[in-house]
Design an enzyme around this catalytic site. Structure first.
Site, PDB file in Angstrom:
ATOM      1  N   SER A  44      36.444  25.220  39.794  1.00 14.27           N
ATOM      2  CA  SER A  44      37.375  26.121  40.388  1.00 14.27           C
ATOM      3  C   SER A  44      38.588  26.482  39.432  1.00 14.27           C
ATOM      4  CB  SER A  44      37.560  26.010  41.877  1.00 14.27           C
ATOM      5  OG  SER A  44      38.067  26.937  42.371  1.00 14.27           O
ATOM      6  N   ASP A  73      40.340  33.250  40.130  1.00 17.00           N
ATOM      7  CA  ASP A  73      40.090  31.884  39.617  1.00 17.00           C
ATOM      8  C   ASP A  73      38.820  31.548  38.789  1.00 17.00           C
ATOM      9  OD1 ASP A  73      38.231  32.038  41.685  1.00 17.00           O
ATOM     10  OD2 ASP A  73      38.983  29.876  42.555  1.00 17.00           O
ATOM     11  N   ASP A  83      36.069  30.244  38.989  1.00 16.83           N
ATOM     12  CA  ASP A  83      34.848  30.499  39.265  1.00 16.83           C
ATOM     13  C   ASP A  83      34.887  31.691  40.004  1.00 16.83           C
ATOM     14  OD1 ASP A  83      35.862  29.518  41.808  1.00 16.83           O
ATOM     15  OD2 ASP A  83      34.007  28.313  42.455  1.00 16.83           O
ATOM     16  N   ASP A  93      35.286  32.645  43.089  1.00 15.14           N
ATOM     17  CA  ASP A  93      35.179  32.652  44.651  1.00 15.14           C
ATOM     18  C   ASP A  93      36.594  33.272  45.141  1.00 15.14           C
ATOM     19  OD1 ASP A  93      36.661  30.540  44.271  1.00 15.14           O
ATOM     20  OD2 ASP A  93      35.087  29.428  45.607  1.00 15.14           O
TER      21      ASP A  93
END
Length: 449
Positions: free
Chosen positions: A101, A243, A245, A247
């Site tokens: 992340s 960010d 990843d 999400d």
């Protein structure tokens, strides 16, 4: 022995805390588990972000899956929410995301989604973890041979499937809208530019050239200054940051002010109310949301449900009560009509859609909520629970609450991942908040001494 799975999968420095040997065992263990609960060969989808260690861990995971007779489907570099969506669409037994992340590039992580697109319950994680430990202890699990050895399939079209899905979550086009997009040199670097370009936006891209080591490096939703400067320099309508990843989503309005997750939820709740997509008139959030968030909801005639910190608790509440929107200040927003997890791309489109539906500038929508000053102190301790529950700390908190009255609030809680007590206060006067927090922190330190 400490629990392998943390609050969001297994995460740590790649090749030390998270070595390929562990990834292999996790892939094998997951296939053994899902093989017990699936008909036929378990299909497991794998997606990753742009970290240099991603391919190493992907290869190890795939070896583990195939050694247990599973069918590994490789999606390549895709956002985390794409894995959740595609696992459902493909009727896979599970989805695996290789990502840390917003962490720096040297870290990586492995987290699982079930075939329904939701993160695995603790009970299932515990069962997979037990199989990993059994493998470590030398327990013999049947190894398929011959034609029963697992297969690997690389599907080139999966990102396109996800892009189409995301585009269908809005009925608006954004022709001529100047947008600065920061992809954090991460998993969104191909998907989100494609989405916005197809919807007509005029794009200025930053953080769109990943090289394996620049993910989240002075870019993305944890480092917004370059995005802010680009918005102001280019006179853009809005800036969007993901960010690593993808999400999460945070934004910068045309004046250069941050639109955080609290503000985004207010904007999107107002939009959903307008189009009749919020029948329960409720938004779910965590204890960390700003006090101004609840006041803004009240002004819209909406109510708020509060959960513990963590998107899994937000989602649990949403599912249990059929709520349509929930999220965190960090920009991890869940729209249950569309997704089973936080999706930064969908979140961004909903903000843009609100700008179009209300014929409003980003700053005008941002102004729907006033953010109260917030002070947060982290106090390192030996015994988190004891410090939090000491009488002296409780007295200091009560005195602070009495002083703030209805204009503010205090939250003292143990960190879920570090030996820290977090002391947070909100209210209209930052100097007052600093004094109150320092007094409480002093009592924590005195008790822990």
């Amino acid at each position: 022995m400490a629990r392998l799975f943390g609050t969001d999968g297994v995460r740590g420095e790649a090749n030390t805390k998270l070595p390929p040997e562990l990834a292999y065992r996790m892939g094998r263990a997951a296939t053994i588990y899902f093989g017990r609960h699936s008909e036929g060969t378990p299909q497991i989808l794998i997606g990753r972000d742009t970290r240099i260690s991603g391919e190493m861990l992907e290869t190890a995971l795939v070896a583990g899956i195939c050694s247990a007779g599973g069918h590994a489907i490789l999606a390549g570099v895709v956002p985390t929410p794409a894995v959740a969506y595609l696992a459902r669409k493909l009727h896979a037994a599970a989805g695996i995301v290789i990502s840390a992340s917003h962490n720096p590039f040297q870290d990586n992580g492995i987290k699982f989604f079930g075939g329904n697109g939701y993160k695995l319950p603790d009970k299932v994680e515990d069962e997979i973890e037990q199989i990993v430990r059994d493998i470590d202890d030398g327990k013999n699990f049947e190894r398929p041979i011959g034609e029963n050895v697992g297969r690997i399939e690389l599907r080139q079209n999966l990102l396109e499937d996800y892009i189409s899905f995301v585009m269908n979550t809005t009925s608006e086009r954004f022709d001529g809208m100047k947008i600065v997009l920061d992809c954090a040199n991460g998993a969104a670097y191909r998907a989100m530019p494609t989405v916005l370009e197809r919807l007509g936006a005029e794009l200025i891209l930053i953080g769109d050239k990943p090289n394996g080591i620049n993910i989240n490096d002075c870019c993305g939703s944890t480092h917004m200054e370059n995005l802010r400067l680009a918005v102001l320099r280019n006179h853009a309508a809005i800036g969007i940051a993901h960010d690593g990843d993808a999400d999460r989503c945070l934004c910068i309005d045309e004046k250069g002010d941050t639109i955080d997750g609290d503000h985004i939820m207010i904007i999107c709740a107002k939009l959903m109310l307008k189009v009749g997509a919020l029948p329960d008139k409720t938004v779910v959030t965590t204890v960390m949301s700003n006090i101004g968030f609840r006041q803004a909801l009240n002004e819209l005639g909406l109510s708020c449900k509060i959960t513990a910190v963590g998107d899994r608790y937000v989602l649990e509440n949403m599912l249990a009560n059929n709520h349509r929107i929930g999220g965190e200040q960090s920009g991890h927003i869940i729209f249950s009509d569309y997704s089973t997890t936080g999706d930064g791309l969908i979140t961004a489109l909903q903000v843009l859609t609100a700008m179009k539906k209300f014929h409003a500038k980003a700053s005008e929508l941002n102004a729907l909520m006033t953010t109260y000053p917030q002070v947060l102190l982290n106090v390192r301790v030996h015994d988190k629970e004891a410090c939090q529950n000491s009488e002296a700390v409780k007295v200091a908190v009560a005195e602070g609450e009495m002083e703030l009255g209805a204009t503010g609030r205090i939250l003292v809680r143990p960190s879920g991942t570090e030996p820290l007590i977090r002391v947070m206060a909100e209210g209209p006067d930052k100097n007052q908040l600093n004094r109150i927090c320092n007094k409480i922190a002093a009592e924590v330190e005195k008790y822990d001494a």
